[in-house]
Design a protein around this motif. Sequence first.
Motif, PDB file in Angstrom:
ATOM      1  N   MET A 139     -11.250   6.536  -9.286  1.00 39.27           N
ATOM      2  CA  MET A 139     -11.367   5.591  -8.220  1.00 39.27           C
ATOM      3  C   MET A 139     -10.704   6.156  -6.985  1.00 39.27           C
ATOM      4  O   MET A 139      -9.492   6.220  -6.918  1.00 39.27           O
ATOM      5  N   PRO A 140     -11.453   6.574  -6.006  1.00 36.46           N
ATOM      6  CA  PRO A 140     -10.824   7.126  -4.813  1.00 36.46           C
ATOM      7  C   PRO A 140     -10.251   6.028  -3.943  1.00 36.46           C
ATOM      8  O   PRO A 140     -10.768   4.922  -3.891  1.00 36.46           O
ATOM      9  N   LEU A 141      -9.166   6.336  -3.271  1.00 36.85           N
ATOM     10  CA  LEU A 141      -8.593   5.409  -2.316  1.00 36.85           C
ATOM     11  C   LEU A 141      -9.501   5.414  -1.102  1.00 36.85           C
ATOM     12  O   LEU A 141      -9.797   6.459  -0.552  1.00 36.85           O
ATOM     13  N   ILE A 142      -9.984   4.263  -0.728  1.00 37.00           N
ATOM     14  CA  ILE A 142     -10.912   4.164   0.386  1.00 37.00           C
ATOM     15  C   ILE A 142     -10.129   4.150   1.691  1.00 37.00           C
ATOM     16  O   ILE A 142      -9.282   3.298   1.907  1.00 37.00           O
ATOM     17  N   VAL A 143     -10.414   5.096   2.540  1.00 33.46           N
ATOM     18  CA  VAL A 143      -9.759   5.190   3.833  1.00 33.46           C
ATOM     19  C   VAL A 143     -10.802   4.890   4.891  1.00 33.46           C
ATOM     20  O   VAL A 143     -11.802   5.593   5.012  1.00 33.46           O
ATOM     21  N   THR A 144     -10.595   3.810   5.616  1.00 31.70           N
ATOM     22  CA  THR A 144     -11.544   3.426   6.647  1.00 31.70           C
ATOM     23  C   THR A 144     -10.797   3.041   7.905  1.00 31.70           C
ATOM     24  O   THR A 144      -9.595   2.897   7.917  1.00 31.70           O
ATOM     25  N   SER A 145     -11.545   2.844   8.960  1.00 31.46           N
ATOM     26  CA  SER A 145     -10.943   2.301  10.172  1.00 31.46           C
ATOM     27  C   SER A 145     -10.874   0.791  10.020  1.00 31.46           C
ATOM     28  O   SER A 145     -11.322   0.225   9.039  1.00 31.46           O
ATOM     29  N   ALA A 187      -4.939   0.366  -8.221  1.00 28.37           N
ATOM     30  CA  ALA A 187      -4.991   1.347  -9.311  1.00 28.37           C
ATOM     31  C   ALA A 187      -5.190   2.758  -8.761  1.00 28.37           C
ATOM     32  O   ALA A 187      -4.584   3.719  -9.251  1.00 28.37           O
ATOM     33  N   ALA A 188      -6.017   2.882  -7.734  1.00 25.20           N
ATOM     34  CA  ALA A 188      -6.252   4.194  -7.130  1.00 25.20           C
ATOM     35  C   ALA A 188      -4.970   4.725  -6.501  1.00 25.20           C
ATOM     36  O   ALA A 188      -4.618   5.896  -6.681  1.00 25.20           O
ATOM     37  N   LEU A 189      -4.253   3.871  -5.783  1.00 26.51           N
ATOM     38  CA  LEU A 189      -3.006   4.311  -5.168  1.00 26.51           C
ATOM     39  C   LEU A 189      -1.989   4.693  -6.236  1.00 26.51           C
ATOM     40  O   LEU A 189      -1.313   5.715  -6.120  1.00 26.51           O
ATOM     41  N   GLY A 190      -1.875   3.886  -7.277  1.00 23.81           N
ATOM     42  CA  GLY A 190      -0.948   4.195  -8.357  1.00 23.81           C
ATOM     43  C   GLY A 190      -1.241   5.540  -8.993  1.00 23.81           C
ATOM     44  O   GLY A 190      -0.334   6.326  -9.284  1.00 23.81           O
ATOM     45  N   ALA A 191      -2.523   5.818  -9.197  1.00 24.01           N
ATOM     46  CA  ALA A 191      -2.911   7.108  -9.789  1.00 24.01           C
ATOM     47  C   ALA A 191      -2.551   8.270  -8.867  1.00 24.01           C
ATOM     48  O   ALA A 191      -2.040   9.301  -9.322  1.00 24.01           O
ATOM     49  N   LEU A 192      -2.827   8.103  -7.577  1.00 25.24           N
ATOM     50  CA  LEU A 192      -2.492   9.169  -6.631  1.00 25.24           C
ATOM     51  C   LEU A 192      -0.987   9.397  -6.550  1.00 25.24           C
ATOM     52  O   LEU A 192      -0.525  10.540  -6.482  1.00 25.24           O
ATOM     53  N   PRO A 241      -3.343 -10.905  -4.366  1.00 28.74           N
ATOM     54  CA  PRO A 241      -1.994 -10.345  -4.473  1.00 28.74           C
ATOM     55  C   PRO A 241      -1.993  -8.867  -4.095  1.00 28.74           C
ATOM     56  O   PRO A 241      -3.015  -8.190  -4.184  1.00 28.74           O
ATOM     57  N   SER A 242      -0.864  -8.410  -3.663  1.00 20.87           N
ATOM     58  CA  SER A 242      -0.713  -6.992  -3.368  1.00 20.87           C
ATOM     59  C   SER A 242       0.680  -6.569  -3.810  1.00 20.87           C
ATOM     60  O   SER A 242       1.563  -7.396  -3.988  1.00 20.87           O
ATOM     61  N   GLN A 283       3.136  -0.059  -7.715  1.00 20.36           N
ATOM     62  CA  GLN A 283       1.883   0.514  -8.217  1.00 20.36           C
ATOM     63  C   GLN A 283       2.158   1.779  -9.025  1.00 20.36           C
ATOM     64  O   GLN A 283       1.553   2.001 -10.070  1.00 20.36           O
ATOM     65  N   ARG A 284       3.064   2.604  -8.541  1.00 20.83           N
ATOM     66  CA  ARG A 284       3.400   3.831  -9.280  1.00 20.83           C
ATOM     67  C   ARG A 284       4.027   3.484 -10.625  1.00 20.83           C
ATOM     68  O   ARG A 284       3.703   4.089 -11.649  1.00 20.83           O
TER      69      ARG A 284
END
Length: 84
Positions: A1-7, A20-25, A60-61, A67-68
């Motif tokens: 799952m890539p972390l989506i980077v957008t404007s 989950a993507a951030l935790g994995a990275l 929630p966030s 996340q890690r």
Amino acid sequence: MPLIVTSHPPRTDLHYDQPAALGALLRLDAHLGTHHTDRFTEPDGLWDEWVKGVGRLGYPSHSPAEQRRWTGLQCDFANGWTRP
């Protein structure tokens, strides 16, 4: 799952997989001794913008540290099932 980077605005429709993507990275950075996720997690950076966006929608966030930690627990659990 890539972390989506957008404007702006952040991709709040992806609220279900970004943590989950951030935790994995973050876990990969820790294991590799790299800092690739720093650009996402800097104060007022992309992660904070995404958190604000999903927060407005009532989702929630969690902090990058949470996340890690959660990803680490999941990986440790999974690794426990694969070791003899």
